[in-house]
Design a protein around this motif. Structure first.
Motif, mmCIF file in Angstrom:
data_model
loop_
_atom_site.group_PDB
_atom_site.id
_atom_site.type_symbol
_atom_site.label_atom_id
_atom_site.label_comp_id
_atom_site.label_asym_id
_atom_site.label_seq_id
_atom_site.Cartn_x
_atom_site.Cartn_y
_atom_site.Cartn_z
ATOM 1 N N THR A 94 -8.268 -13.756 -4.194
ATOM 2 C CA THR A 94 -7.061 -14.560 -4.416
ATOM 3 C C THR A 94 -7.067 -15.076 -5.846
ATOM 4 O O THR A 94 -8.064 -15.640 -6.300
ATOM 5 C CB THR A 94 -7.003 -15.742 -3.430
ATOM 6 N N THR A 95 -5.954 -14.890 -6.534
ATOM 7 C CA THR A 95 -5.787 -15.398 -7.896
ATOM 8 C C THR A 95 -4.402 -16.019 -7.998
ATOM 9 O O THR A 95 -3.401 -15.333 -7.792
ATOM 10 C CB THR A 95 -5.933 -14.270 -8.934
ATOM 11 N N ASP A 96 -4.377 -17.312 -8.276
ATOM 12 C CA ASP A 96 -3.115 -18.054 -8.405
ATOM 13 C C ASP A 96 -2.217 -17.878 -7.179
ATOM 14 O O ASP A 96 -1.004 -17.730 -7.296
ATOM 15 C CB ASP A 96 -2.358 -17.640 -9.666
ATOM 16 N N GLY A 97 -2.838 -17.853 -6.016
ATOM 17 C CA GLY A 97 -2.087 -17.750 -4.764
ATOM 18 C C GLY A 97 -1.686 -16.342 -4.382
ATOM 19 O O GLY A 97 -1.094 -16.135 -3.330
ATOM 20 N N VAL A 98 -2.016 -15.362 -5.223
ATOM 21 C CA VAL A 98 -1.711 -13.965 -4.914
ATOM 22 C C VAL A 98 -2.962 -13.335 -4.300
ATOM 23 O O VAL A 98 -4.010 -13.262 -4.936
ATOM 24 C CB VAL A 98 -1.267 -13.183 -6.171
ATOM 25 N N VAL A 99 -2.841 -12.881 -3.059
ATOM 26 C CA VAL A 99 -3.961 -12.313 -2.316
ATOM 27 C C VAL A 99 -3.941 -10.794 -2.479
ATOM 28 O O VAL A 99 -2.894 -10.163 -2.359
ATOM 29 C CB VAL A 99 -3.858 -12.683 -0.817
ATOM 30 N N THR A 100 -5.118 -10.241 -2.755
ATOM 31 C CA THR A 100 -5.263 -8.787 -2.813
ATOM 32 C C THR A 100 -6.214 -8.364 -1.707
ATOM 33 O O THR A 100 -7.334 -8.873 -1.624
ATOM 34 C CB THR A 100 -5.804 -8.335 -4.183
ATOM 35 N N LEU A 101 -5.748 -7.464 -0.868
ATOM 36 C CA LEU A 101 -6.556 -6.898 0.206
ATOM 37 C C LEU A 101 -6.975 -5.499 -0.233
ATOM 38 O O LEU A 101 -6.140 -4.716 -0.703
ATOM 39 C CB LEU A 101 -5.759 -6.822 1.505
ATOM 40 N N SER A 102 -8.248 -5.157 -0.084
ATOM 41 C CA SER A 102 -8.726 -3.844 -0.501
ATOM 42 C C SER A 102 -9.755 -3.331 0.485
ATOM 43 O O SER A 102 -10.354 -4.089 1.242
ATOM 44 C CB SER A 102 -9.319 -3.923 -1.909
ATOM 45 N N GLY A 103 -9.944 -2.020 0.460
ATOM 46 C CA GLY A 103 -10.928 -1.392 1.325
ATOM 47 C C GLY A 103 -10.306 -0.310 2.180
ATOM 48 O O GLY A 103 -9.140 0.055 1.998
ATOM 49 N N GLU A 104 -11.117 0.201 3.120
ATOM 50 C CA GLU A 104 -10.657 1.241 4.034
ATOM 51 C C GLU A 104 -10.742 0.728 5.460
ATOM 52 O O GLU A 104 -11.758 0.160 5.862
ATOM 53 C CB GLU A 104 -11.510 2.499 3.882
ATOM 54 N N VAL A 105 -9.689 0.948 6.211
ATOM 55 C CA VAL A 105 -9.635 0.507 7.609
ATOM 56 C C VAL A 105 -9.362 1.715 8.494
ATOM 57 O O VAL A 105 -9.075 2.804 8.011
ATOM 58 C CB VAL A 105 -8.560 -0.589 7.820
ATOM 59 N N ASP A 106 -9.446 1.499 9.808
ATOM 60 C CA ASP A 106 -9.346 2.594 10.761
ATOM 61 C C ASP A 106 -7.926 3.063 11.042
ATOM 62 O O ASP A 106 -7.726 4.198 11.464
ATOM 63 C CB ASP A 106 -10.000 2.187 12.094
ATOM 64 N N SER A 107 -6.919 2.175 10.831
ATOM 65 C CA SER A 107 -5.566 2.559 11.228
ATOM 66 C C SER A 107 -4.508 1.821 10.412
ATOM 67 O O SER A 107 -4.792 0.795 9.790
ATOM 68 C CB SER A 107 -5.359 2.252 12.715
ATOM 69 N N GLN A 108 -3.296 2.344 10.485
ATOM 70 C CA GLN A 108 -2.162 1.674 9.857
ATOM 71 C C GLN A 108 -1.915 0.335 10.530
ATOM 72 O O GLN A 108 -1.508 -0.626 9.886
ATOM 73 C CB GLN A 108 -0.908 2.552 9.926
ATOM 74 N N ALA A 109 -2.200 0.243 11.824
ATOM 75 C CA ALA A 109 -2.028 -1.021 12.547
ATOM 76 C C ALA A 109 -2.936 -2.103 11.956
ATOM 77 O O ALA A 109 -2.542 -3.270 11.858
ATOM 78 C CB ALA A 109 -2.318 -0.819 14.038
#
Length: 137
Positions: A94-109
């Motif tokens: 999180t930088t100045d209230g902007v959240v960045t999500l990163s990585g690999e997950v199992d599904s679009q859900a």
């Protein structure tokens, strides 16, 4: 009155007036010291104002950093509490209230769910979702 005495008296008066006038126009050591103190006090006041402004800016930056850290911690805790998400697959910054999500997950859900959770946390301005669905092995 004696004319000589009168001339001496007038000369004394004129001389006293002239010396008094010259003395008033010249600065003595006390006046110079006073002016120097005034200038120094004014400079110190300016420096204190600059320091106050700098401290205020640093406090705001620290406050923003603490807010960002609290946002990140809240999102990670919410991810851990969600049975659908594998929280350790998702990086959160999180930088100045902007959240960045990163990585690999199992599904679009999982991507959609993490987006919803992060966006619902207080003080989040926006969410940049850089999550990818893992390719099947």
């Amino acid at each position: 009155m004696n004319p000589t005495y009168k001339a001496i008296l007038i000369s004394s008066f004129v001389l006293s007036f002239a010396l008094g006038s010259v003395g008033c126009e010249q600065e003595g050591p006390a006046e110079r010291v006073g002016q120097s103190i005034d200038r120094t006090a004014e400079k110190a006041g300016d420096k204190m104002e600059e320091a106050k402004e700098a401290a205020s800016e640093k406090a705001e930056e620290a406050g923003a950093y603490i807010d960002d850290a609290a946002i990140t911690a809240k999102i990670k805790a919410d991810f851990l509490a969600d049975p659908m998400l594998k929280a350790f697959q998702i990086g959160v910054t999180t930088t100045d209230g902007v959240v960045t999500l990163s990585g690999e997950v199992d599904s679009q859900a999982s991507i959609d769910r993490s987006q919803t959770i992060a966006g619902g946390v207080e003080n989040v301005q926006s969410v940049r979702n850089e999550l990818l669905v893992k390719a099947p092995e």
